[in-house]
Write an enzyme that holds these catalytic residues in place. Structure first.
Site, PDB file in Angstrom:
ATOM      1  N   GLU A  94       0.874  -1.226  -0.120  1.00 35.26           N
ATOM      2  CA  GLU A  94      -0.066  -0.149   0.064  1.00 35.26           C
ATOM      3  C   GLU A  94       0.958   1.204   0.030  1.00 35.26           C
ATOM      4  O   GLU A  94       2.028   1.213   0.524  1.00 35.26           O
ATOM      5  CB  GLU A  94      -0.829   0.009   1.351  1.00 35.26           C
ATOM      6  CG  GLU A  94      -1.877  -1.163   1.276  1.00 35.26           C
ATOM      7  CD  GLU A  94      -3.013  -1.213   2.187  1.00 35.26           C
ATOM      8  OE1 GLU A  94      -4.119  -1.840   2.037  1.00 35.26           O
ATOM      9  OE2 GLU A  94      -2.596  -1.016   3.500  1.00 35.26           O
ATOM     10  N   CYS A 107       3.600   8.649   1.389  1.00 30.09           N
ATOM     11  CA  CYS A 107       4.009   7.727   2.313  1.00 30.09           C
ATOM     12  C   CYS A 107       4.316   6.292   1.312  1.00 30.09           C
ATOM     13  O   CYS A 107       3.302   5.713   1.034  1.00 30.09           O
ATOM     14  CB  CYS A 107       3.006   7.394   3.603  1.00 30.09           C
ATOM     15  SG  CYS A 107       3.417   6.366   4.891  1.00 30.09           S
ATOM     16  N   CYS A 114       6.759  -7.069   7.035  1.00 28.70           N
ATOM     17  CA  CYS A 114       7.747  -6.639   7.869  1.00 28.70           C
ATOM     18  C   CYS A 114       8.399  -7.889   8.776  1.00 28.70           C
ATOM     19  O   CYS A 114       7.520  -8.429   9.415  1.00 28.70           O
ATOM     20  CB  CYS A 114       7.343  -5.530   8.700  1.00 28.70           C
ATOM     21  SG  CYS A 114       8.575  -4.487   9.668  1.00 28.70           S
ATOM     22  N   CYS A 118       6.470  -5.389  15.832  1.00 29.32           N
ATOM     23  CA  CYS A 118       5.944  -4.327  16.831  1.00 29.32           C
ATOM     24  C   CYS A 118       4.664  -4.817  16.983  1.00 29.32           C
ATOM     25  O   CYS A 118       3.817  -5.064  16.463  1.00 29.32           O
ATOM     26  CB  CYS A 118       5.918  -2.918  16.268  1.00 29.32           C
ATOM     27  SG  CYS A 118       7.775  -2.582  15.700  1.00 29.32           S
ATOM     28  N   CYS A 121       1.370  -2.945  15.364  1.00 32.86           N
ATOM     29  CA  CYS A 121       1.465  -2.512  14.082  1.00 32.86           C
ATOM     30  C   CYS A 121       0.738  -3.366  13.258  1.00 32.86           C
ATOM     31  O   CYS A 121       1.182  -4.858  13.437  1.00 32.86           O
ATOM     32  CB  CYS A 121       2.828  -2.158  13.772  1.00 32.86           C
ATOM     33  SG  CYS A 121       2.921  -1.807  12.057  1.00 32.86           S
ATOM     34  N   CYS A 342      -1.559   5.674   9.977  1.00 28.35           N
ATOM     35  CA  CYS A 342      -0.163   4.818  10.472  1.00 28.35           C
ATOM     36  C   CYS A 342      -0.589   3.640  11.226  1.00 28.35           C
ATOM     37  O   CYS A 342      -1.280   3.693  11.899  1.00 28.35           O
ATOM     38  CB  CYS A 342       0.581   6.007  11.647  1.00 28.35           C
ATOM     39  SG  CYS A 342       0.845   7.338  10.875  1.00 28.35           S
TER      40      CYS A 342
HETATM   41  N1  SAH Z   1       9.451   0.307  10.145  1.00 25.75           N
HETATM   42  C1  SAH Z   1       9.666   1.709  10.098  1.00 25.75           C
HETATM   43  C2  SAH Z   1       8.100   2.256   9.508  1.00 25.75           C
HETATM   44  C3  SAH Z   1       6.802   2.038  10.229  1.00 25.75           C
HETATM   45  S1  SAH Z   1       5.446   3.096   9.884  1.00 25.75           S
HETATM   46  C4  SAH Z   1       9.472   2.344  11.656  1.00 25.75           C
HETATM   47  O1  SAH Z   1       9.120   1.403  12.417  1.00 25.75           O
HETATM   48  O2  SAH Z   1       9.541   3.457  11.937  1.00 25.75           O
HETATM   49  C5  SAH Z   1       5.700   4.644  10.601  1.00 25.75           C
HETATM   50  C6  SAH Z   1       5.274   4.898  12.345  1.00 25.75           C
HETATM   51  O3  SAH Z   1       3.891   4.463  12.338  1.00 25.75           O
HETATM   52  C7  SAH Z   1       6.091   4.290  13.075  1.00 25.75           C
HETATM   53  O4  SAH Z   1       6.533   5.173  14.193  1.00 25.75           O
HETATM   54  C8  SAH Z   1       5.166   3.088  13.721  1.00 25.75           C
HETATM   55  O5  SAH Z   1       5.780   2.453  14.907  1.00 25.75           O
HETATM   56  C9  SAH Z   1       3.962   3.799  13.506  1.00 25.75           C
HETATM   57  N2  SAH Z   1       2.648   2.817  13.846  1.00 25.75           N
HETATM   58  C10 SAH Z   1       2.772   1.498  13.652  1.00 25.75           C
HETATM   59  N3  SAH Z   1       1.403   1.135  13.974  1.00 25.75           N
HETATM   60  C11 SAH Z   1       0.850   2.036  14.297  1.00 25.75           C
HETATM   61  C12 SAH Z   1      -0.555   1.849  14.662  1.00 25.75           C
HETATM   62  N4  SAH Z   1      -1.342   0.863  14.947  1.00 25.75           N
HETATM   63  N5  SAH Z   1      -1.052   3.196  15.185  1.00 25.75           N
HETATM   64  C13 SAH Z   1      -0.382   4.512  15.037  1.00 25.75           C
HETATM   65  N6  SAH Z   1       1.015   4.247  14.724  1.00 25.75           N
HETATM   66  C14 SAH Z   1       1.607   3.083  14.250  1.00 25.75           C
END
Ligand code: SAH
Length: 368
Positions: A94, A107, A114, A118, A121, A342
């Site tokens: 996406e 974005c 991934c 985390c 996420c 996000c």
């Molecule tokens: N792998 C990269 C890019 C991830 S997406 C990273 O970890 O930075 C960008 C941001 O969205 C990251 O800070 C991630 O932690 C955050 N994110 C992930 N899941 C989320 C959620 N469910 N709600 C809000 N932010 C989230």
């Protein structure tokens, strides 16, 4: 079997020059062709009128200009636009465009799924299939640029900023992401300054140092917790690269630039990391590195147990940081009605790990 063709959309300047030299051509052909592909948006060699007919034919025989294929295209009530893109390997990724008054941010995804997992996420829960190629990464910018020009009916630069914050951990796909970011910056391509490109990482420490050497764009770090105990739970990569090591790497990253700051992302999870004591602890950490903090209200998705902190808890947390002299902003949630916010990007990952299966299993157990 047909011989493989080279997808020229994914070649950065160095690779493109090497390619033309290998054809016995001059290296300036690289600039000409990159301009056609990325500035003009041509994907048919016959339109490249400043190349000889013979060269155009050679390129048609040996090369292609192919971005990912669009599966769907959704527009949010707030103007955010999300595309689902097919990539080889029975998967989809996406990308999201977020229009604002003074800029338009794209974005971009870097991996199919991934590997980091985390805990909050959606992408992590999908598991992992593979890294995207440079062509698939820059192909997202290429597609967006041309589709948005249609939507907005203008030649003006609509994508003014790119954030490597889509699906995947960009620093785990280092070489391809760096090549793609070089194409974003190239004056004959998208001409974005390094300040307008932000790479977000969960904290792959050695690669932060490597990025500084290879392509020093703006850096965002997904911190999400102010101590190792909590961060180990939320961002498992922390067990390998704990906070102290991460912040040291951040300091090295901005060491020779007086004005540069690292953006620290901090997802607001109700009752998990949003207590006053966390805000105080975070303030202390932020005194040790040139920083700004970006609080992200948690975006929910199916099967996840966390909930978003209330606005009053988010504001309380922000005020503590602010009173401690930390620069802090709250990220406005955009596109959540089309699951484009996000952490909601999930695409369609042909999972090669057992992670998505385990996550589904857990959901089922909860229901039963
Ligand atoms: N792998 C990269 C890019 C991830 S997406 C990273 O970890 O930075 C960008 C941001 O969205 C990251 O800070 C991630 O932690 C955050 N994110 C992930 N899941 C989320 C959620 N469910 N709600 C809000 N932010 C989230």
């Amino acid at each position: 079997m047909l011989p493989e063709t080279t997808n020229l959309i994914g070649l950065d300047r160095q690779a493109m020059e090497t390619f033309f030299l290998s054809l016995g051509e001059k290296s300036f052909r690289a600039s000409q062709v990159m301009k056609w592909i990325h500035q003009v948006g041509v994907n048919d060699f016959s339109e490249m009128t400043n190349l000889s007919k013979t060269l155009r034919e050679t390129l048609s025989d040996q090369c292609e200009i192919t971005p990912p294929e669009i599966i769907s295209d959704d527009l949010s009530v707030d103007g955010t636009r999300k595309w689902l893109l097919r990539v080889p390997g029975k998967s989809a990724i996406e990308m999201v465009f977020i229009p604002e008054d003074t800029r338009g941010t794209l974005c971009v995804s870097s991996q199919v799924g991934c590997t980091l997992n985390c805990s909050f996420c959606a992408t992590g829960k999908q598991g992992y299939n593979r890294d995207l190629t440079t062509a698939e990464i820059i192909g997202q910018v290429w597609l967006a640029k041309h589709m948005l020009a249609e939507q907005y009916q203008t030649d003006q630069r609509i994508v003014s900023n790119v954030v490597m914050m889509g699906m995947g951990e960009p620093l785990m796909n280092f070489d391809n992401v760096v090549s793609a970011m070089k194409i974003m910056q190239d004056d004959f391509c998208f001409g974005l300054s390094k300040r307008r490109i932000t790479l977000s990482t969960a904290g792959v420490v050695p690669k932060i140092d490597a990025l500084k050497e290879a392509c020093p764009v703006s850096l965002a770090v997904s911190l999400h917790a102010p101590n190792d105990e909590l961060r180990n739970q939320l961002v498992p990569l922390n067990k390998k690269y704990p906070i102290k090591k991460l912040l040291d790497a951040c300091n090295r990253y901005v060491a020779d630039s007086a004005r540069a700051r690292i953006t620290f992302e901090y997802v607001m999870l109700n009752g998990v990391n949003d207590e006053l004591q966390h805000a105080e602890q975070l303030s202390e950490l932020m005194k040790t590195v040139p920083a700004k903090v970006n609080l992200i209200p948690f975006n929910s998705f199916e099967g996840i147990d966390y909930t978003r902190s209330s606005n009053s808890r988010i504001n309380r947390f922000r005020d503590v940081l602010h009173d401690n002299g930390v620069i802090v902003t709250v990220r406005r949630t955009r596109g959540d009605d089309i699951d484009a916010a996000c952490g909601q990007l999930a695409g369609d990952v042909m999972d090669l790990t057992r992670r998505s299966e385990k996550f589904r299993q857990k959901q089922l157990e909860k229901i039963q």
